[in-house]
Design an enzyme around this catalytic site. Structure first.
Site, PDB file in Angstrom:
ATOM      1  N   SER A   1      36.586 -14.718  92.493  1.00  0.00           N
ATOM      2  CA  SER A   1      38.012 -15.077  92.005  1.00  0.00           C
ATOM      3  C   SER A   1      37.737 -16.614  92.029  1.00  0.00           C
ATOM      4  O   SER A   1      36.937 -17.162  92.739  1.00  0.00           O
ATOM      5  CB  SER A   1      38.906 -14.664  93.116  1.00  0.00           C
ATOM      6  OG  SER A   1      40.232 -15.597  93.043  1.00  0.00           O
TER       7      SER A   1
ATOM      8  N   TYR B   1      40.151 -15.709 102.431  1.00  0.00           N
ATOM      9  CA  TYR B   1      39.953 -15.078 101.210  1.00  0.00           C
ATOM     10  C   TYR B   1      38.986 -16.057 100.426  1.00  0.00           C
ATOM     11  O   TYR B   1      38.086 -15.265  99.717  1.00  0.00           O
ATOM     12  CB  TYR B   1      41.358 -14.980 100.458  1.00  0.00           C
ATOM     13  CG  TYR B   1      41.212 -14.567  99.007  1.00  0.00           C
ATOM     14  CD1 TYR B   1      40.848 -13.382  98.733  1.00  0.00           C
ATOM     15  CD2 TYR B   1      41.484 -15.329  98.073  1.00  0.00           C
ATOM     16  CE1 TYR B   1      40.867 -12.584  97.432  1.00  0.00           C
ATOM     17  CE2 TYR B   1      41.297 -14.825  96.703  1.00  0.00           C
ATOM     18  CZ  TYR B   1      41.070 -13.375  96.533  1.00  0.00           C
ATOM     19  OH  TYR B   1      40.912 -12.921  95.222  1.00  0.00           O
TER      20      TYR B   1
END
Length: 322
Positions: A158, A183
């Site tokens: 990502s 994350y």
């Protein structure tokens, strides 16, 4: 420093769909494993691959839900897998290896994002454990079945990897917890995994890639309150997108991972991070979004993470060469 992180002019872009990038590609006789291939981008990936003739195995934490989601799609089978449980990973891999089949494509698509502080296994931070360690163990256990001379392993990262490199001094957030930085670390780990796997696998003709699928609202956002998404400017108080053009559809979001897994334009290449159906450029120093951070493509950090992952999981298909 020389880098392979430069666009190749694929002819595709942010609005291309998974079906677009597969135009003219015949995957008949190929087998793909798509983790989380029953929801969000994973489901669109499964649809596109089977539409091109591939058989797709979908490992799922919720197999009953997965079977319902893929009902009516020919060429799909579902088996149980919880990436946060290494015994579950071992069980899935052993069942697959016992089938005697070979693997042409692995897409490590499943993941969690910005969840509350959660511990799995021996106290591991859940995002790092699920998004990275589970997939690391899965690919290493499946390695005997990965087809030499053409297979590809795709790690779905990502743009969130910009938020954090690997926190070598506190990998599992034992001192404070930030859900977004956690994350980011997990997504950086996804890129580093592909960098080192490509180095290890290229001798046998197996190549690895990582990617940013783009911004898409999917079940990945399940841990985010509506108020937080409003505050971030994603949606308004009614739940409608504030800037629809800033988000991809699931069909567009699945395109880059499908392109990385199948495109003949990437023949002879590997270990690179992709976005918008092309190889990404290095991230700019001015803080603009897009591109890949140097900390995510550093081969020394990639090798260090591989060794640490092998130590944590007890699995390493390349023990003599890593």
């Amino acid at each position: 420093m020389n880098t392979a992180q430069h666009k190749i002019g694929s002819g595709f872009g942010a609005t291309s769909t998974a079906v677009d990038v597969l135009h003219g590609i015949d995957l008949s006789g190929k087998l793909a494993i798509v983790t989380g291939g029953y929801s969000g981008l994973g489901l669109e990936t499964t649809r596109a691959l089977t539409g091109a003739g591939a058989r797709v195995v979908v490992p799922a934490r919720r197999p009953d839900v997965a079977r319902e989601a893929v009902a009516g799609i020919d060429g799909v089978e579902v088996d149980e897998l919880d990436l946060g449980d290494l015994e579950s990973v071992r069980g899935f891999a052993e069942r697959f290896l016992a089938s005697g089949r070979t693997i042409d494509i692995v897409i490590n698509n499943a993941g969690i994002m910005a969840c509350p502080e959660t511990r799995v296994g021996p106290g591991w931070e859940a995002q790092f454990a699920t998004n990275h360690l589970g997939h690391y163990a899965l690919v290493n256990r499946l390695w005997p079945a990965v087809e030499p001379g053409g297979a590809r392993v795709v790690s779905v990262s990502s743009g969130g990897h910009h938020l954090s490199g690997i926190r070598w001094d506190d990998l599992h957030w034992t001192h404070g917890y930030d859900k977004w930085e956690a994350y980011g670390q997990a997504k950086t780990a996804n890129v580093l995994f592909a960098v080192h796997l490509d180095r290890l696998g290229r001798e046998s003709g197996v190549r690895a890639f990582s990617l940013h699928p783009g911004g898409i609202l999917t079940p990945l956002q399940r841990h985010l309150a509506k108020e937080e998404m409003v505050e971030r400017g994603w949606i308004d108080e009614n739940g409608d997108l504030v800037h629809p053009d800033a988000f991809k559809t699931p069909e567009q979001g699945a395109a880059t991972q499908v392109w990385a897994a199948t495109s003949p334009q990437l023949a002879g290449m590997g270990g690179v991070y992709c976005e918008d159906c092309d190889i990404a450029e290095p991230a700019s120093a001015d803080g603009e979004r897009g591109g890949v951070k140097a900390w995510a493509t550093d081969p020394e950090q990639a090798a260090r993470l591989w060794d640490l992952s092998a130590e944590l999981t007890g699995v390493n298909a390349f023990a003599s060469r890593a």
